[in-house]
Design a protein around this motif. Structure first.
Motif, PDB file in Angstrom:
ATOM      1  N   GLY A 157       8.937   7.240 -10.288  1.00 27.46           N
ATOM      2  CA  GLY A 157       8.101   6.639  -9.253  1.00 27.46           C
ATOM      3  C   GLY A 157       8.703   5.368  -8.707  1.00 27.46           C
ATOM      4  N   ASP A 158       9.258   4.539  -9.604  1.00 25.21           N
ATOM      5  CA  ASP A 158       9.886   3.292  -9.175  1.00 25.21           C
ATOM      6  C   ASP A 158      11.139   3.550  -8.357  1.00 25.21           C
ATOM      7  OD1 ASP A 158       9.795   0.342  -9.396  1.00 25.21           O
ATOM      8  OD2 ASP A 158      11.767   0.654 -10.307  1.00 25.21           O
ATOM      9  N   ILE A 159      11.926   4.554  -8.765  1.00 25.53           N
ATOM     10  CA  ILE A 159      13.162   4.877  -8.032  1.00 25.53           C
ATOM     11  C   ILE A 159      12.829   5.362  -6.618  1.00 25.53           C
ATOM     12  CG2 ILE A 159      15.087   6.508  -7.912  1.00 25.53           C
ATOM     13  CD1 ILE A 159      15.190   6.367 -10.998  1.00 25.53           C
ATOM     14  N   VAL A 160      11.870   6.271  -6.499  1.00 25.22           N
ATOM     15  CA  VAL A 160      11.497   6.799  -5.176  1.00 25.22           C
ATOM     16  C   VAL A 160      10.974   5.680  -4.284  1.00 25.22           C
ATOM     17  CG1 VAL A 160       9.899   8.329  -3.951  1.00 25.22           C
ATOM     18  CG2 VAL A 160      11.042   9.123  -6.026  1.00 25.22           C
ATOM     19  N   ALA A 161      10.106   4.837  -4.830  1.00 22.07           N
ATOM     20  CA  ALA A 161       9.551   3.743  -4.035  1.00 22.07           C
ATOM     21  C   ALA A 161      10.634   2.772  -3.585  1.00 22.07           C
ATOM     22  CB  ALA A 161       8.475   3.014  -4.842  1.00 22.07           C
ATOM     23  N   ASN A 162      11.582   2.471  -4.490  1.00 21.01           N
ATOM     24  CA  ASN A 162      12.669   1.555  -4.143  1.00 21.01           C
ATOM     25  C   ASN A 162      13.602   2.140  -3.094  1.00 21.01           C
ATOM     26  OD1 ASN A 162      11.947  -0.597  -5.766  1.00 21.01           O
ATOM     27  ND2 ASN A 162      12.976   0.223  -7.577  1.00 21.01           N
ATOM     28  N   VAL A 163      13.875   3.451  -3.202  1.00 23.23           N
ATOM     29  CA  VAL A 163      14.732   4.103  -2.211  1.00 23.23           C
ATOM     30  C   VAL A 163      14.083   4.051  -0.825  1.00 23.23           C
ATOM     31  CG1 VAL A 163      15.691   6.309  -1.461  1.00 23.23           C
ATOM     32  CG2 VAL A 163      15.936   5.602  -3.839  1.00 23.23           C
ATOM     33  N   ILE A 164      12.789   4.422  -0.744  1.00 26.10           N
ATOM     34  CA  ILE A 164      12.071   4.375   0.530  1.00 26.10           C
ATOM     35  C   ILE A 164      12.018   2.940   1.057  1.00 26.10           C
ATOM     36  CG2 ILE A 164       9.861   4.790   1.665  1.00 26.10           C
ATOM     37  CD1 ILE A 164      11.338   7.343   0.917  1.00 26.10           C
ATOM     38  N   ALA A 202       0.831  -1.206   0.000  1.00 24.79           N
ATOM     39  CA  ALA A 202       0.000   0.000   0.000  1.00 24.79           C
ATOM     40  C   ALA A 202       0.865   1.254   0.000  1.00 24.79           C
ATOM     41  CB  ALA A 202      -0.925  -0.008   1.218  1.00 24.79           C
ATOM     42  N   LEU A 203       1.991   1.225   0.727  1.00 29.99           N
ATOM     43  CA  LEU A 203       2.877   2.384   0.767  1.00 29.99           C
ATOM     44  C   LEU A 203       3.517   2.622  -0.597  1.00 29.99           C
ATOM     45  CD1 LEU A 203       4.294   4.617   2.345  1.00 29.99           C
ATOM     46  CD2 LEU A 203       6.057   2.961   3.000  1.00 29.99           C
ATOM     47  N   ARG A 204       3.903   1.558  -1.282  1.00 29.48           N
ATOM     48  CA  ARG A 204       4.512   1.696  -2.616  1.00 29.48           C
ATOM     49  C   ARG A 204       3.508   2.302  -3.594  1.00 29.48           C
ATOM     50  NH1 ARG A 204       8.900  -0.643  -5.197  1.00 29.48           N
ATOM     51  NH2 ARG A 204       8.736  -0.624  -7.492  1.00 29.48           N
ATOM     52  N   ALA A 205       2.269   1.803  -3.554  1.00 32.95           N
ATOM     53  CA  ALA A 205       1.235   2.347  -4.445  1.00 32.95           C
ATOM     54  C   ALA A 205       0.976   3.817  -4.146  1.00 32.95           C
ATOM     55  CB  ALA A 205      -0.046   1.526  -4.300  1.00 32.95           C
ATOM     56  N   TYR A 206       0.986   4.164  -2.850  1.00 31.87           N
ATOM     57  CA  TYR A 206       0.758   5.563  -2.480  1.00 31.87           C
ATOM     58  C   TYR A 206       1.892   6.460  -2.984  1.00 31.87           C
ATOM     59  CZ  TYR A 206       0.501   9.706   0.510  1.00 31.87           C
ATOM     60  OH  TYR A 206       0.474  10.997   0.961  1.00 31.87           O
ATOM     61  N   LEU A 207       3.149   6.006  -2.798  1.00 41.33           N
ATOM     62  CA  LEU A 207       4.294   6.802  -3.254  1.00 41.33           C
ATOM     63  C   LEU A 207       4.281   6.979  -4.767  1.00 41.33           C
ATOM     64  CD1 LEU A 207       7.122   5.316  -1.001  1.00 41.33           C
ATOM     65  CD2 LEU A 207       6.138   7.612  -0.844  1.00 41.33           C
ATOM     66  N   GLU A 208       3.998   5.899  -5.500  1.00 35.47           N
ATOM     67  CA  GLU A 208       3.961   6.001  -6.954  1.00 35.47           C
ATOM     68  C   GLU A 208       2.854   6.958  -7.406  1.00 35.47           C
ATOM     69  OE1 GLU A 208       3.546   2.002  -8.266  1.00 35.47           O
ATOM     70  OE2 GLU A 208       5.691   1.539  -8.080  1.00 35.47           O
ATOM     71  N   HIS A 209       1.714   6.920  -6.698  1.00 33.28           N
ATOM     72  CA  HIS A 209       0.611   7.813  -7.040  1.00 33.28           C
ATOM     73  C   HIS A 209       0.984   9.272  -6.787  1.00 33.28           C
ATOM     74  CE1 HIS A 209      -3.458   9.308  -7.505  1.00 33.28           C
ATOM     75  NE2 HIS A 209      -3.396   9.843  -6.279  1.00 33.28           N
ATOM     76  N   ARG A 210       1.628   9.538  -5.638  1.00 29.91           N
ATOM     77  CA  ARG A 210       2.005  10.919  -5.329  1.00 29.91           C
ATOM     78  C   ARG A 210       3.079  11.428  -6.289  1.00 29.91           C
ATOM     79  NH1 ARG A 210      -1.778  13.257  -3.379  1.00 29.91           N
ATOM     80  NH2 ARG A 210      -0.326  14.964  -2.924  1.00 29.91           N
ATOM     81  N   VAL A 211       4.062  10.569  -6.618  1.00 31.08           N
ATOM     82  CA  VAL A 211       5.105  10.971  -7.571  1.00 31.08           C
ATOM     83  C   VAL A 211       4.506  11.234  -8.947  1.00 31.08           C
ATOM     84  CG1 VAL A 211       7.177  10.191  -8.788  1.00 31.08           C
ATOM     85  CG2 VAL A 211       6.970   9.844  -6.323  1.00 31.08           C
ATOM     86  N   ASP A 212       3.576  10.381  -9.364  1.00 36.80           N
ATOM     87  CA  ASP A 212       2.916  10.549 -10.657  1.00 36.80           C
ATOM     88  C   ASP A 212       2.181  11.881 -10.726  1.00 36.80           C
ATOM     89  OD1 ASP A 212       2.088   9.489 -13.252  1.00 36.80           O
ATOM     90  OD2 ASP A 212       0.088   9.447 -12.352  1.00 36.80           O
ATOM     91  N   ASN A 213       1.471  12.253  -9.643  1.00 36.47           N
ATOM     92  CA  ASN A 213       0.767  13.536  -9.615  1.00 36.47           C
ATOM     93  C   ASN A 213       1.741  14.706  -9.653  1.00 36.47           C
ATOM     94  OD1 ASN A 213      -1.731  12.332  -9.543  1.00 36.47           O
ATOM     95  ND2 ASN A 213      -1.882  12.381  -7.290  1.00 36.47           N
TER      96      ASN A 213
END
Length: 335
Positions: free
Chosen positions: A263-270, A222-233
């Protein structure tokens, strides 16, 4: 309502002594009522009032009043006889290590028997002691009575008000000492916290790992999906990136690829950071933070600024504690 627990009375194997307690309790109440009434009757105005409106009562009681000491000594003799019998029983049963301990431990029984002035009212201590013993053996339960709940409520309120004022006074004194440069701060930092840096590092490391494992691992999807959504926006609102879609043929593809990659980079870093915090590898990172917060006492670099910041933090923490102490919990229980 006050009731006698007969089952506990029978199973206590001290039924005789409890019956004596009830007898003494009744005599004490009668005796104290007699003392109070005689003290009231001692006023001339009361005697004149009775002579005018209840002459029969005044005539009947006046001889008793004149021989008050004699009648009071009858009660005293009964109380002393009971005291001596209990003393003898305690010696025979070896209740105490020495035979002479009993009168010192039950001093209130002797003091109340002194037939002089205000000493007589100390017999109320004997009533309290008997009531406490009956409560202790669960023969009588005073906690269910309205009087007990009333007194207990206001006693707790009084103690809370008193303790709150004492605590606030002490905390205010601590704040004043910190402002004046008390050595207490240096002792806490140098003598208590600094020698235990390794223990603090281990404890904080374990707590951070436990929090990361319990909080992040079950919700990482759920956190990964949220981060990807926020980065996409965020990327869609970027003006420079939005211009890429105007490139012929490859513009939209490049834009989508960049959005997905970022989005993938940010999610992977977190994800990697939280994975590291959830494992034992976080110990070195936590240890560095603790070393910064608790530097070597022999190091003077930036000591003044760090000390001032820590003093301010402690001051604010004490203010928060004082604010919580000021909360009157007893008022929440008011009807």
């Amino acid at each position: 309502m006050l009731r006698i627990n007969r089952e506990n009375l029978k199973s206590s194997h001290q039924m005789f002594w409890f019956l004596v307690d009830f007898l003494m309790l009744g005599l004490l109440i009668i005796n104290l009522a007699f003392i109070i009434w005689d003290s009231i009757y001692n006023f001339i105005a009361v005697q004149n009032l009775l002579k005018d409106y209840l002459p029969a009562v005044q005539t009947a009681y006046n001889p008793v009043h004149e021989r008050f000491i004699f009648y009071d000594m009858i009660f005293v003799s009964i109380f002393l006889t009971e005291f001596v019998i209990r003393w003898g029983y305690s010696v025979k049963a070896k209740v105490y290590d020495r035979w002479y301990f009993y009168p010192f431990i039950h001093w209130y029984d002797l003091v109340g028997c002194i037939p002089i002035g205000s000493f007589r009212f100390l017999r109320v201590l004997r009533i309290i002691s008997i009531g406490y013993r009956l409560q202790q053996y669960k023969i009588i339960d005073f906690t269910n009575t309205k009087i007990y709940r009333f007194l207990a409520f206001y006693f707790d309120a009084f103690m809370e008000e008193l303790s709150d004022r004492i605590v606030i006074k002490v905390l205010t004194g601590v704040q004043h000492e910190i402002e004046q440069g008390s050595p207490l701060f240096d002792r806490i930092q140098n003598d208590i916290l600094y020698p235990r840096r390794e223990m603090l590092s281990d404890w904080i490391s374990d707590r951070v790992a436990q929090a990361a494992q319990q909080g992040y691992m079950p919700n990482r999807g759920a956190l990964r999906a949220y981060l990807e959504h926020r980065v996409d926006n965020a990327l869609k609102q970027n003006l420079e990136l939005s211009r890429l879609k105007y490139l012929p043929v490859v513009g939209p593809t490049i834009q989508d690829t960049l959005e997905n990659a970022v989005g993938d980079i940010v999610a992977n870093v977190i994800h990697q950071i939280l994975n590291d915090l959830a494992s034992s590898t976080n110990h070195a990172f936590i240890e560095d933070i603790v070393n910064v917060l608790l530097p070597d006492p022999n190091t003077t670099e930036e000591e003044d600024s760090n000390q001032e910041a820590l003093i301010t933090l402690i001051y604010e923490i004490i203010d928060a504690i004082k604010g919580q102490v000021r909360v009157k919990h007893w008022r929440k229980n008011l009807p």
